[in-house]
Motif scaffolding. Structure first.
Motif, PDB file in Angstrom:
ATOM      1  N   LEU A   1     -11.359 -10.629  -4.977  1.00 28.62           N
ATOM      2  CA  LEU A   1     -11.399  -9.355  -4.272  1.00 28.62           C
ATOM      3  C   LEU A   1     -11.260  -9.554  -2.771  1.00 28.62           C
ATOM      4  CD1 LEU A   1     -14.434  -7.688  -6.114  1.00 28.62           C
ATOM      5  CD2 LEU A   1     -12.000  -7.252  -6.527  1.00 28.62           C
ATOM      6  N   ASP A   2     -10.570  -8.610  -2.142  1.00 29.04           N
ATOM      7  CA  ASP A   2     -10.466  -8.582  -0.684  1.00 29.04           C
ATOM      8  C   ASP A   2     -11.500  -7.574  -0.193  1.00 29.04           C
ATOM      9  OD1 ASP A   2      -9.787  -8.508   1.964  1.00 29.04           O
ATOM     10  OD2 ASP A   2      -7.825  -7.561   1.666  1.00 29.04           O
ATOM     11  N   LEU A   3     -12.660  -8.091   0.201  1.00 28.75           N
ATOM     12  CA  LEU A   3     -13.784  -7.225   0.544  1.00 28.75           C
ATOM     13  C   LEU A   3     -13.892  -7.000   2.048  1.00 28.75           C
ATOM     14  CD1 LEU A   3     -16.585  -8.600  -1.805  1.00 28.75           C
ATOM     15  CD2 LEU A   3     -15.309  -6.467  -2.061  1.00 28.75           C
ATOM     16  N   GLN A   4     -14.274  -5.792   2.409  1.00 32.55           N
ATOM     17  CA  GLN A   4     -14.510  -5.477   3.812  1.00 32.55           C
ATOM     18  C   GLN A   4     -15.904  -4.895   3.955  1.00 32.55           C
ATOM     19  OE1 GLN A   4     -11.323  -3.560   5.834  1.00 32.55           O
ATOM     20  NE2 GLN A   4     -12.604  -2.771   7.487  1.00 32.55           N
ATOM     21  N   VAL A   5     -16.669  -5.407   4.907  1.00 27.44           N
ATOM     22  CA  VAL A   5     -17.989  -4.859   5.196  1.00 27.44           C
ATOM     23  C   VAL A   5     -17.814  -3.611   6.053  1.00 27.44           C
ATOM     24  CG1 VAL A   5     -20.211  -5.257   6.320  1.00 27.44           C
ATOM     25  CG2 VAL A   5     -19.093  -7.116   5.070  1.00 27.44           C
ATOM     26  N   LEU A   6     -18.418  -2.514   5.638  1.00 24.07           N
ATOM     27  CA  LEU A   6     -18.282  -1.249   6.352  1.00 24.07           C
ATOM     28  C   LEU A   6     -19.306  -1.170   7.481  1.00 24.07           C
ATOM     29  CD1 LEU A   6     -17.896   1.121   3.275  1.00 24.07           C
ATOM     30  CD2 LEU A   6     -16.111  -0.086   4.549  1.00 24.07           C
TER      31      LEU A   6
ATOM     32  N   TYR B   1     -16.522  -2.758   0.582  1.00 22.84           N
ATOM     33  CA  TYR B   1     -15.453  -2.004  -0.086  1.00 22.84           C
ATOM     34  C   TYR B   1     -14.347  -2.978  -0.478  1.00 22.84           C
ATOM     35  CZ  TYR B   1     -11.444   1.095  -0.783  1.00 22.84           C
ATOM     36  OH  TYR B   1     -10.345   1.735  -1.316  1.00 22.84           O
ATOM     37  N   PRO B   2     -13.896  -2.959  -1.739  1.00 24.34           N
ATOM     38  CA  PRO B   2     -12.778  -3.812  -2.139  1.00 24.34           C
ATOM     39  C   PRO B   2     -11.450  -3.127  -1.848  1.00 24.34           C
ATOM     40  CG  PRO B   2     -13.716  -2.725  -4.067  1.00 24.34           C
ATOM     41  CD  PRO B   2     -14.515  -2.259  -2.867  1.00 24.34           C
ATOM     42  N   GLN B   3     -10.602  -3.774  -1.088  1.00 26.22           N
ATOM     43  CA  GLN B   3      -9.290  -3.190  -0.819  1.00 26.22           C
ATOM     44  C   GLN B   3      -8.581  -2.906  -2.155  1.00 26.22           C
ATOM     45  OE1 GLN B   3      -7.897  -2.173   2.012  1.00 26.22           O
ATOM     46  NE2 GLN B   3      -9.711  -2.742   3.182  1.00 26.22           N
ATOM     47  N   GLY B   4      -7.975  -1.712  -2.218  1.00 26.91           N
ATOM     48  CA  GLY B   4      -7.408  -1.263  -3.477  1.00 26.91           C
ATOM     49  C   GLY B   4      -8.375  -0.393  -4.252  1.00 26.91           C
TER      50      GLY B   4
ATOM     51  N   PHE C   1     -12.101   0.694  -6.194  1.00 28.58           N
ATOM     52  CA  PHE C   1     -12.820   0.172  -7.357  1.00 28.58           C
ATOM     53  C   PHE C   1     -11.924   0.088  -8.579  1.00 28.58           C
ATOM     54  CE2 PHE C   1     -16.012   0.885  -4.323  1.00 28.58           C
ATOM     55  CZ  PHE C   1     -17.052   0.028  -4.648  1.00 28.58           C
ATOM     56  N   ALA C   2     -10.778   0.761  -8.509  1.00 37.37           N
ATOM     57  CA  ALA C   2      -9.763   0.559  -9.543  1.00 37.37           C
ATOM     58  C   ALA C   2      -9.279  -0.886  -9.517  1.00 37.37           C
ATOM     59  CB  ALA C   2      -8.597   1.514  -9.334  1.00 37.37           C
ATOM     60  N   ARG C   3      -9.248  -1.477  -8.324  1.00 39.10           N
ATOM     61  CA  ARG C   3      -8.838  -2.881  -8.203  1.00 39.10           C
ATOM     62  C   ARG C   3      -9.834  -3.799  -8.894  1.00 39.10           C
ATOM     63  NH1 ARG C   3      -5.328  -6.628  -8.700  1.00 39.10           N
ATOM     64  NH2 ARG C   3      -5.714  -8.495  -7.461  1.00 39.10           N
ATOM     65  N   LEU C   4     -11.125  -3.496  -8.757  1.00 38.61           N
ATOM     66  CA  LEU C   4     -12.150  -4.280  -9.439  1.00 38.61           C
ATOM     67  C   LEU C   4     -11.930  -4.248 -10.947  1.00 38.61           C
ATOM     68  CD1 LEU C   4     -14.896  -5.813  -9.477  1.00 38.61           C
ATOM     69  CD2 LEU C   4     -15.999  -3.563  -9.512  1.00 38.61           C
ATOM     70  N   ILE C   5     -11.639  -3.073 -11.487  1.00 36.33           N
ATOM     71  CA  ILE C   5     -11.371  -2.948 -12.922  1.00 36.33           C
ATOM     72  C   ILE C   5     -10.123  -3.733 -13.305  1.00 36.33           C
ATOM     73  CG2 ILE C   5     -10.729  -1.310 -14.725  1.00 36.33           C
ATOM     74  CD1 ILE C   5     -13.683  -1.235 -13.973  1.00 36.33           C
TER      75      ILE C   5
ATOM     76  N   ALA D   1     -10.429   5.696   5.442  1.00 36.11           N
ATOM     77  CA  ALA D   1     -10.912   5.106   6.693  1.00 36.11           C
ATOM     78  C   ALA D   1     -10.748   3.596   6.692  1.00 36.11           C
ATOM     79  CB  ALA D   1     -12.385   5.452   6.893  1.00 36.11           C
ATOM     80  N   THR D   2     -10.661   3.003   5.485  1.00 32.51           N
ATOM     81  CA  THR D   2     -10.656   1.545   5.331  1.00 32.51           C
ATOM     82  C   THR D   2      -9.407   1.042   4.634  1.00 32.51           C
ATOM     83  OG1 THR D   2     -13.065   1.687   5.107  1.00 32.51           O
ATOM     84  CG2 THR D   2     -12.048  -0.395   4.469  1.00 32.51           C
ATOM     85  N   ASP D   3      -8.822   1.872   3.786  1.00 30.21           N
ATOM     86  CA  ASP D   3      -7.753   1.448   2.882  1.00 30.21           C
ATOM     87  C   ASP D   3      -6.555   2.373   3.068  1.00 30.21           C
ATOM     88  OD1 ASP D   3      -6.138   0.696   0.760  1.00 30.21           O
ATOM     89  OD2 ASP D   3      -7.788   0.578  -0.685  1.00 30.21           O
ATOM     90  N   SER D   4      -5.489   1.859   3.658  1.00 27.25           N
ATOM     91  CA  SER D   4      -4.306   2.693   3.939  1.00 27.25           C
ATOM     92  C   SER D   4      -3.530   3.054   2.682  1.00 27.25           C
ATOM     93  CB  SER D   4      -3.373   1.963   4.913  1.00 27.25           C
ATOM     94  OG  SER D   4      -2.908   0.740   4.337  1.00 27.25           O
ATOM     95  N   GLY D   5      -3.842   2.391   1.561  1.00 28.28           N
ATOM     96  CA  GLY D   5      -3.072   2.626   0.347  1.00 28.28           C
ATOM     97  C   GLY D   5      -3.546   3.783  -0.499  1.00 28.28           C
TER      98      GLY D   5
END
Length: 548
Positions: A82-87, A229-232, A234-238, A390-394
Motif C-alpha cells: 500500500l502507498d499510505l499517506q499520513v493525514l 489513507y491508502p492511495q487509490g 480502500f478499494a485499493r486495499l480490497i 484532498a489527498t487522492d487526485s484519482g
C-alpha cells in the motif's frame, strides 16, 4: 505445525472473507470463496459514477501494525502493498454550540501528539497535561489488548491469566464497569474535548454512554500518530488482498449466493472416548449450496466452511433451526450498531473549508444517540464527511471534489433505500438534504447544494438487501460490555463441526483491523493454536511478487 490440506469454502467476499481465504490458502488449504455481489469488497465496497470513484464503507486506516502483521503472514508487508499517506490534520471537528450562541471555532486534530496537547490546553486550562495522562492510559490499554485480548479465540481461560494481565487488573476492571462518557467527563470539563475523546465509540457501533471506558484505548490511535489513507482508496486495499488470495490459489466466485450450509449428522466413532452430550456437535459440515447469477443451483463440497459475512444471516437463514448456535432468540437480546445514510457527492470546484476528514458534532449528544438507539432519525444529526480528493487526485475529475457524507440513523431497513439524483426513498433523501444543508452552513459553503453534479444515496435498506446486514446496520453488533471480547459471538459453531466464523459480527469485533484479526483467528482454530498474541511471521525465503 501446518495441518494437512483441507478443502475450505469461505462465504462472503468482504475484507474478512478475502483475508481468511488468503491466510488459509497460504497455509496449504484448497480454498473457494463465494460472494453474492458482482464484485468483492462487502462493506468496503466502491462505486464509480461519471468519473468520481467513491468508497462506500471504511475510510479511516487505524492500527497500521495489524495491517502490517497480516501482510507479513503472507510474506509481504504493508509498505510493499500500500502507498499510505499520513493525514495532517487527521481530522477537523465542527461544533454546533449551545442554543442561541455563536458556534465555537473548529478544532483540528493533528498527526503530532504535542500539537494536540497544546490545542487541548488552549481550550481548557490543565487539559494538556490531563490529555497526556489520558493517552498514557490509552496506550497501556491498547498494548494489553493487542497482547492478550484481540488475537485470541478465548478457548483457554489460562491463556488470559498471565502476570501481565494480573498486574493491571486493578486498573482494567474499573474501566469495564464504567462508561467511556463518565471516564472522559472525570478528566475534562469542556464539551468539545469530551466529544473528541468520546467519538471513537461510534467506530465501535456504540455511543460514549454505552461503550465501556476500556475503549478509551482508541485515542491511542488517532491522537498519537494520525490517521492514514491508502492511495487509490480502500478499494485499493480490497484489490490488494484479493490479488494476494488469488496468487495463493484461492478461487473467487462472484455473483454466487450461498443458500445453505450443508451438513451431515455426526455419531461417536467406535472406540472414541465419551463426550458429554452438550459438548458434542450435532453435525459436521459437508459444504455449501449456492446459486449463480444465471439462477442455477450448485453444490460445493468442503471439509470446513468459514462464514465471513453477516452472522445473523448465516445462522438464521443458512442453517436448520436445530443446528443454530445463535438462533433468532439470541439476536433478540443483542444490540445492533447504528444504521447509516450515505450520501456520495461529486462537487464542482474546490472546497478548502474541508480537509480529508471532518466531523460535525451537535451540542446535545444524548438526544442524538438516544434517537439513534431508540429507533428515531436524529434532527439535527452529528455528521461525518470524507473528502478523499484532498489527498487522492484519482477519485474525482480535475476541478471537482469527492465527498462521502455519513449520517448515523437507526439500524432499520424500513427507513428505505437510496438512489441516484434524489430518487431514493423519501426518508433517505430528506436525511441527505438535511446533511448537505448542515455541512454547507457549519463549514461556510453557502453554494454547496448548487455545485453538486453527482448525487447518490445509500440507506439501511441497501445494507440489508445487498450485504444481508442484520437490521440494516452499517457496522455490526454494537460494542457494549455484553458484546465485547469473550462476551461477543464466538467464531466457532457449537453444533456443527467444521463451521467457523469471521468478520465484524464475531470476535474481536467491528472495523477493518478487527476483521483481519478475525481471519487470523480462523487460521489459529485450524492450527489448534490457543495463544493470545499474533501468530509467528514466517521467514521470507525469496523475492515476493507485488500485487498489481
Amino acid at each position: 505445525m501446518t495441518p494437512a490440506p483441507t478443502r475450505i469454502a469461505v462465504i462472503g467476499g468482504g475484507i474478512a472473507g478475502l483475508a481468511s481465504a488468503a491466510l488459509l490458502a497460504a497455509d496449504g488449504h484448497d480454498v473457494d470463496l463465494f460472494e453474492q455481489q458482482p464484485e468483492v469488497g462487502g462493506r468496503a465496497g466502491s462505486r464509480t459514477v461519471d468519473g468520481f470513484r467513491f468508497d462506500t464503507g471504511p475510510s479511516w486506516l487505524l492500527m497500521p501494525e495489524v495491517f502490517d502483521h497480516f501482510f507479513q503472514l503472507l510474506g509481504s508487508s504493508m509498505e510493499e502493498q500500500l502507498d499510505l499517506q499520513v493525514l495532517d490534520p487527521a481530522y477537523r471537528v465542527f461544533f454546533e454550540g449551545e442554543s442561541g450562541t455563536e458556534p465555537p471555532p473548529h478544532l483540528d486534530v493533528m498527526a503530532d501528539t504535542a500539537a494536540n496537547l497544546a490545542a487541548f490546553e488552549q481550550i481548557e486550562s490543565g487539559a494538556g497535561s490531563a490529555l497526556a495522562a489520558y493517552l498514557d492510559s490509552s496506550r497501556e490499554a491498547y498494548a494489553i489488548a493487542l497482547r492478550h485480548f484481540l488475537y485470541t479465540n478465548f478457548t483457554s481461560a489460562l491463556a488470559q491469566a498471565s502476570p501481565d494481565v494480573a498486574r493491571r487488573l486493578p486498573r482494567l476492571l474499573p474501566q469495564l464497569a464504567r462508561s467511556l462518557e463518565s471516564f472522559v467527563a472525570a478528566r475534562f470539563s469542556d464539551v468539545r474535548l469530551r466529544q473528541v475523546l468520546g467519538y471513537p465509540a461510534v467506530f465501535l457501533g456504540s455511543s460514549p454512554d454505552r461503550a465501556p471506558s476500556l475503549y478509551h484505548l482508541m485515542s491511542a490511535l488517532d491522537l498519537t500518530g494520525g490517521v492514514m489513507y491508502p492511495q487509490g482508496g480502500f478499494a485499493r486495499l480490497i484489490e490488494v488482498i484479493a490479488a494476494l488470495a488469488t496468487e495463493r490459489g484461492v478461487r473467487i466466485h462472484t455473483g454466487a449466493t450461498v443458500t445453505a450450509v450443508t451438513t451431515q449428522a455426526t455419531g461417536l466413532r467406535r472406540g472414541a472416548l465419551p463426550v458429554p452430550r452438550l459438548q458434542r456437535p450435532r453435525a459436521r459440515v459437508t459444504g455449501v449450496r449456492w446459486r449463480g447469477a444465471d439462477g442455477l443451483d450448485h453444490e460445493h463440497h468442503a471439509d470446513v466452511v468459514v462464514g465471513a459475512g453477516d452472522l445473523h444471516h448465516l445462522e438464521t437463514q443458512l442453517l436448520p433451526h436445530e443446528l443454530r448456535t445463535y438462533p433468532q432468540k439470541y439476536w433478540d437480546t443483542q444490540v445492533s450498531g447504528p444504521g447509516a445514510v450515505l450520501v456520495l457527492l461529486g462537487v464542482q470546484g474546490e472546497l478548502p473549508q474541508l480537509p480529508h476528514h471532518s466531523l460535525f458534532f451537535t451540542h446535545d449528544w444524548h438526544a442524538n444517540f438516544d434517537a439513534i438507539f431508540g429507533g428515531r432519525v436524529p434532527t439535527p444529526a452529528s455528521v461525518y464527511v470524507c473528502k478523499p480528493s484532498a489527498t487522492d487526485s484519482g477519485v474525482a475529475p480535475k476541478g471537482h471534489e469527492n465527498l462521502f457524507v455519513l449520517v448515523p440513523v437507526p439500524a432499520d431497513p424500513t427507513l428505505g433505500r437510496g438512489g441516484a439524483h434524489g430518487a431514493g426513498d423519501p426518508v433517505i433523501e430528506r436525511v441527505a438534504d438535511a446533511a448537505i444543508t448542515q455541512v454547507a452552513e457549519w463549514a461556510g459553503i453557502p453554494d454547496l447544494a448548487e455545485r453538486i453534479v453527482v448525487r447518490h444515496t445509500i440507506g439501511p435498506g441497501d445494507f440489508a438487501a445487498d450485504l444481508s446486514a442484520w437490521q440494516g446496520g452499517m457496522l455490526g453488533p454494537s460494542h457494549t460490555l455484553r458484546q465485547s471480547a469473550m462476551f461477543r459471538s464466538r467464531n466457532r459453531s457449537r453444533h456443527v463441526d467444521g463451521l467457523l466464523y469471521a468478520g465484524a459480527s464475531t470476535i474481536p469485533g467491528i472495523g477493518l483491523p478487527m476483521c483481519l484479526i478475525s481471519a487470523e483467528l480462523v487460521l489459529k482454530h485450524l492450527r489448534g493454536d490457543t495463544s493470545t498474541g499474533p501468530s509467528p511471521v514466517p521467514t521470507r525465503t525469496g523475492p515476493l511478487s507485488e500485487a498489481p
